[in-house]
Write a protein that holds these residues in place. Structure first.
Motif, PDB file in Angstrom:
ATOM      1  N   GLU A 126      -2.358  -4.963  12.694  1.00  0.00           N
ATOM      2  CA  GLU A 126      -3.613  -4.312  11.795  1.00  0.00           C
ATOM      3  C   GLU A 126      -4.289  -3.381  12.426  1.00  0.00           C
ATOM      4  O   GLU A 126      -4.710  -2.179  12.091  1.00  0.00           O
ATOM      5  N   MET A 161       0.226   0.152   4.974  1.00  0.00           N
ATOM      6  CA  MET A 161      -0.511  -0.183   3.827  1.00  0.00           C
ATOM      7  C   MET A 161      -0.318   1.016   2.763  1.00  0.00           C
ATOM      8  O   MET A 161      -0.309   2.275   3.284  1.00  0.00           O
ATOM      9  N   GLU A 214      -2.461   2.361   0.862  1.00  0.00           N
ATOM     10  CA  GLU A 214      -3.617   3.044   0.948  1.00  0.00           C
ATOM     11  C   GLU A 214      -3.660   3.935   2.350  1.00  0.00           C
ATOM     12  O   GLU A 214      -4.124   4.997   2.230  1.00  0.00           O
ATOM     13  N   GLU A 215      -2.980   3.525   3.248  1.00  0.00           N
ATOM     14  CA  GLU A 215      -2.811   4.192   4.467  1.00  0.00           C
ATOM     15  C   GLU A 215      -1.945   5.240   4.577  1.00  0.00           C
ATOM     16  O   GLU A 215      -2.035   6.449   4.919  1.00  0.00           O
ATOM     17  N   ASP A 267      10.563  -5.248   3.681  1.00  0.00           N
ATOM     18  CA  ASP A 267       9.238  -4.709   3.219  1.00  0.00           C
ATOM     19  C   ASP A 267       9.509  -4.357   1.785  1.00  0.00           C
ATOM     20  O   ASP A 267       8.399  -3.933   1.186  1.00  0.00           O
ATOM     21  N   VAL A 296       5.640  -3.412  -4.539  1.00  0.00           N
ATOM     22  CA  VAL A 296       5.404  -2.102  -3.453  1.00  0.00           C
ATOM     23  C   VAL A 296       6.161  -0.938  -3.685  1.00  0.00           C
ATOM     24  O   VAL A 296       5.804   0.205  -3.544  1.00  0.00           O
TER      25      VAL A 296
END
Length: 408
Positions: free
Chosen positions: A34, A75, A77-78, A107, A112
């Protein structure tokens, strides 16, 4: 000589997230903890204004490609933050550009996928590599064949415009029957696009080290050629005709809009470790030997540490660049064209580079045509030099045989 750019430029962000050192790729790799992931995003956002300040093409970017490694480890958001930074520092087309995202099967979840769709992702490219558990273990992949099949089904259900599958063939000891089973599984899943890459062993990779020690040997050339031909014939018969050496689409609208830019010399801007960029020079300038420069290519530091160090110092993380004159660009145009099923537009080539390819290479073209490697096709759009399947298999060698007396 001025060479006009081909179409709208594309934007490429190389995100080298891998869970382990990649055995068959020599890109920079990193483990995606992270803290490291957040720092990487910070650095990439910081690179955008530096790259934008040196980008002279005023036209907006109509494709954005998140690729290399495993961008799906970021993520949502990233990813959104990176897209916002692209919009802040670069001109993007309105409506939104076509966004591509590479993802590992492990993933992919329905949740997602929905988030990626809301983000604007239209093409999802799944790094399946194989539907054989033994092959996946050999390649060091984390997912299983069952997870790969499930990921394709989830991606299709999410409603992406294009779902693509990446596969690798030509592994040591791979038989035609085993590869045919892999292709049959892919066809049964009915993706929109397939990329089938022949395994290449690079010196600095895990496979390269094992090969140097005699622990691994490449498939014999004849067997590789047979698998290449099998790939193209099976997929064409099933409704996925090739449009490039390694790429197959159910219909023209599912072809990779972004990758086609690399193949037809459309300008593109790359960000991140080892990313490459290409731009047409608006007006020919003098090169080091006095010859005109009509295009430039440059690339970033290939390793994460060196790229980060340059970024921390507030510098553009460039590792090298090259100037392309008419002869270099013409040679690349021929090479890239002969790697596609559309071939080379002979009239356009003559207009851009001042060379009649057929007149300058009459005997060579006649011999290649007699060998069944090239065809000359005429149509409403003019004449084209088109590779046959046998020609595609040896496209690089065919292109290298041409004489290109391009004036400077």
């Amino acid at each position: 000589m001025t060479i006009p750019p081909q179409g709208q430029p594309g934007l490429y962000l190389h995100l080298p997230f891998c869970s382990a050192i990649c055995p068959y790729c020599d890109f920079a790799v990193m483990r995606a903890g992270e803290a490291l992931r957040a720092r990487f995003v910070d650095r990439l956002v910081a690179e955008l204004p530096l790259a934008a300040g040196a980008w002279a093409d005023p036209r907006p970017f109509d494709t954005v490609y998140f690729g290399g490694g495993t961008p799906s480890l970021l993520m949502v958001e990233e990813l959104a933050r990176l897209l916002d930074a692209c919009r802040e520092h670069l001109a993007l087309t309105t409506p939104a550009p076509w966004v591509f995202l590479e993802a590992n099967p492990e993933d992919v979840t329905p949740e997602v996928c929905r988030a990626w769709r809301r983000l604007g992702v239209r093409t999802l490219s799944l790094g399946v590599q194989s539907f054989d558990d033994g092959v996946l273990r050999f390649l060091g992949r984390r997912h299983t064949a069952a997870k790969a099949r499930a990921a394709v089904e989830k991606a299709k259900a999410a409603g992406f415009d294009t779902v693509s599958i990446d596969l690798i063939f030509g592994l040591p000891g791979q038989s035609a029957a085993a590869w045919r089973r892999e292709l049959a599984t892919a066809v049964a899943l009915a993706p929109d696009h397939l990329s089938c890459y022949q395994l290449t062993i690079h010196p600095r990779t895990v496979f390269g080290v094992r090969a140097a020690r005699g622990q691994l040997s490449e498939l014999p050339e004849g067997a590789q050629a047979a698998l290449f031909e099998l790939t193209h014939r099976v997929l064409a018969d099933a409704g996925w005709p090739a449009y490039e050496v390694s790429n197959f689409a159910r219909s023209p609208e599912h072809r990779s809009r972004h990758n086609c830019k690399y193949w037809n010399h459309t300008p593109y801007l790359g960000l991140g470790p080892s990313a490459h960029s290409f731009a047409i020079v608006p007006h020919a300038s003098a090169g080091t030997a006095g010859a005109p420069v009509v295009a430039r290519r440059w690339w970033n530091e290939p390793r994460l540490r060196s790229w980060e160090q340059r970024m921390a110092a507030g510098e553009r993380p460039l590792a090298g660049e090259e100037a392309l004159g008419p002869r270099e660009l013409g040679a690349e145009t021929l090479l890239l064209g002969l790697r596609t099923t559309a071939g080379v537009d002979l009239d356009d080539f003559a207009t851009r580079f001042g060379v009649d390819l057929l007149a300058a290479n009459a005997l060579l073209v006649a011999n290649l045509a007699a060998e069944g490697r090239l065809e000359i096709r005429s149509g409403p759009d003019g004449r084209r030099l088109v590779p046959t399947l046998q020609g595609l298999a040896v496209a690089d060698g065919v292109a290298a045989a041409f004489d290109l007396p391009i004036p400077t």
